[in-house]
Design an enzyme around this catalytic site. Structure first.
Site, mmCIF file in Angstrom:
data_model
loop_
_atom_site.group_PDB
_atom_site.id
_atom_site.type_symbol
_atom_site.label_atom_id
_atom_site.label_comp_id
_atom_site.label_asym_id
_atom_site.label_seq_id
_atom_site.Cartn_x
_atom_site.Cartn_y
_atom_site.Cartn_z
ATOM 1 N N TYR A 1 0.809 -1.220 0.000
ATOM 2 C CA TYR A 1 0.000 0.000 0.000
ATOM 3 C C TYR A 1 0.843 1.270 0.000
ATOM 4 C CZ TYR A 1 -4.625 -1.995 0.955
ATOM 5 O OH TYR A 1 -5.823 -2.644 0.878
ATOM 6 N N LYS B 1 3.101 -15.507 2.641
ATOM 7 C CA LYS B 1 3.318 -16.268 1.407
ATOM 8 C C LYS B 1 4.814 -16.560 1.335
ATOM 9 C CE LYS B 1 1.714 -17.974 -2.462
ATOM 10 N NZ LYS B 1 0.732 -19.077 -2.523
ATOM 11 N N ASP C 1 -3.091 -18.346 0.894
ATOM 12 C CA ASP C 1 -4.123 -19.033 0.100
ATOM 13 C C ASP C 1 -4.784 -20.119 0.941
ATOM 14 O OD1 ASP C 1 -1.647 -20.319 0.058
ATOM 15 O OD2 ASP C 1 -1.771 -20.925 -2.048
ATOM 16 N N ASP D 1 -6.110 -7.038 4.230
ATOM 17 C CA ASP D 1 -7.261 -6.399 3.585
ATOM 18 C C ASP D 1 -8.200 -7.462 3.028
ATOM 19 O OD1 ASP D 1 -8.819 -4.291 2.430
ATOM 20 O OD2 ASP D 1 -7.935 -4.815 0.493
ATOM 21 N N ASP E 1 -12.147 -8.976 4.643
ATOM 22 C CA ASP E 1 -13.447 -8.995 3.932
ATOM 23 C C ASP E 1 -13.985 -10.420 3.837
ATOM 24 O OD1 ASP E 1 -13.258 -6.248 3.465
ATOM 25 O OD2 ASP E 1 -14.069 -6.422 1.435
HETATM 26 C C1 IPM Z 1 -10.164 -1.342 4.312
HETATM 27 C C2 IPM Z 1 -10.468 -0.724 2.985
HETATM 28 C C3 IPM Z 1 -9.318 0.197 2.593
HETATM 29 C C4 IPM Z 1 -8.066 -0.654 2.528
HETATM 30 C C5 IPM Z 1 -9.520 0.947 1.263
HETATM 31 C C6 IPM Z 1 -10.813 1.715 1.265
HETATM 32 C C7 IPM Z 1 -8.367 1.847 0.927
HETATM 33 O O1 IPM Z 1 -10.703 -1.699 2.033
HETATM 34 O O2 IPM Z 1 -10.051 -0.582 5.303
HETATM 35 O O3 IPM Z 1 -10.024 -2.557 4.386
HETATM 36 O O4 IPM Z 1 -7.787 -1.283 1.500
HETATM 37 O O5 IPM Z 1 -7.355 -0.707 3.520
HETATM 38 MG MG MG Z 2 -10.665 -3.651 2.790
#
Ligand code: IPM
Ligand code: MG
Length: 358
Positions: A143, A192, A224, A248, A252
């Protein structure tokens, strides 16, 4: 206790779910005789309209005077990412705040509370008992390494660099070890290392730190495989420590496994108890302004704020308990209701939580 919290509602559903969290904070103030005050700041599209930037200096200065930031969400519709109002809004605001306040560790608790197994798309016996804490490195790696786009022999090429220092890894892995020590004493370092040099460094750092935490059982897992195991046996994890990019994606995935990203709060913290507390989900412009968004992640982010920044375990636990009790009574927002099942608006659900706090 006294304190000042910077409130940054942002865009989309941000203002609606923030209104819920602020109502809950008022209820906490009354019940526990605290005087936490809030200061509002603009970010994202709203800030762009007013100041021509997504993260105005005014807002940053205001945050510097506060003990913590309660953040909503920023960003515009997927169909409109290229207009100046929205271009890079999330990157500018969220990554900007993370870097400015040195918020190097991101904590995302993925918890399936007893009785809420039905929210998950997985079978109840697989999901039961899931209680994972993802500790994600937040201000380095892919990032924040150099990135560029250029041409080689007429071929458009893009690249970024993932870079980690020993120290950067150690600060976040230490937080993960400390958290594991207070929980079920298991740490999984996700990487990884069969391919990446940064991952090999993560392993070296983790092994070295492990000597300070002999009571914590540590293992390593490729990312993975970790994605697979989070779906196949989510209850087998305790704490996961991982880099920025993997964290990240896995958070999710974990949110989906729990049932909805609308349930997942997060804390991005530095070494001074300052933190930015925000839902793990985005601004959801498609449902903004309809009073149907699930405020749970925002409300639970407030609970994390009270616990991490102010050490108020009791208040924090009371908020979590009130949310759980509302669910158990069948009170749900639309995202959690089954087809045809009745659901509550954002503010109605908030009222149910507040009633249970009193
Ligand atoms: C998160 C979000 C952010 C990230 C984005 C919006 C930049 O997806 O906080 O997980 O990738 O960190
Ligand atoms: Mg995210």
């Amino acid at each position: 206790m006294k304190g000042t919290i910077a409130v940054l509602p942002g865009d989309g559903i941000g203002p609606e779910i923030m209104a819920s969290a602020v109502r809950v904070l008022d209820a906490i103030n009354k019940k526990y005789h605290h005087t936490f005050e809030t200061r509002d700041g603009v970010t994202g599209g709203v800030a762009y309209d007013k100041f021509g930037v997504h993260l105005p200096e005014e807002t940053v200065e205001m945050c510097k005077k506060a003990d913590a930031i309660l953040f909503g969400a920023v960003g515009g519709p997927v169909s409109d990412q290229e207009s100046p109002r929205w271009k890079d809004a999330e990157k500018n605001v969220i990554l900007g705040l993370r870097k400015k306040f040195n918020l190097f560790a991101n904590l995302r608790p993925l918890k399936v509370w007893p009785g809420t197994e039905i929210f998950s798309p997985l079978k109840p016996d697989i999901i039961a008992g899931m209680d994972v804490l993802i500790v994600r490195e937040l201000i380095a790696g892919l990032y924040f390494g150099p990135m560029r786009r250029y041409e080689v022999d007429g071929e458009i090429t893009a690249e970024e660099t993932s870079r980690y220092t020993w120290k950067e890894i150690a600060s976040v892995v230490r937080i993960a070890f400390v958290a594991a020590q207070k929980r079920r004493k298991r740490l999984t370092v996700v990487d990884k290392a069969n391919v990446l040099e940064t991952s090999r460094l993560w392993r070296d750092v983790a092994r070295s730190l492990h000597t300070e935490f002999p009571g914590v059982e540590m293992d390593f897992m490729f990312v993975d495989n970790a994605a697979q195991q989070l779906v196949r046996s989510p209850a087998s994890f305790d704490v996961i420590a991982t880099d920025n990019m993997f964290g990240d994606i896995l958070s999710d995935l974990g949110g989906a496994v729990v049932g909805s990203l609308g349930l997942v709060p997060s804390a991005s913290i530095n070494d001074k108890k300052f933190g930015l507390y925000e839902p793990a989900h985005g601004s959801a412009p498609d449902i903004a302004g309809k009073n149907i968004a699930n405020p749970t992640a925002q409300i639970l982010s407030l609970a994390m704020l009270l616990r991490h920044t102010y050490d108020l375990d009791k208040e924090s636990g009371a908020i979590e308990g009130a949310v759980l009790s509302a669910w158990k009574a069948g009170k749900k927002t639309k995202d959690l209701a089954a087809k045809g099942e009745a659901s509550l608006s954002t503010q109605e659900f908030t009222s149910c939580v507040i009633e249970r706090l009193k």
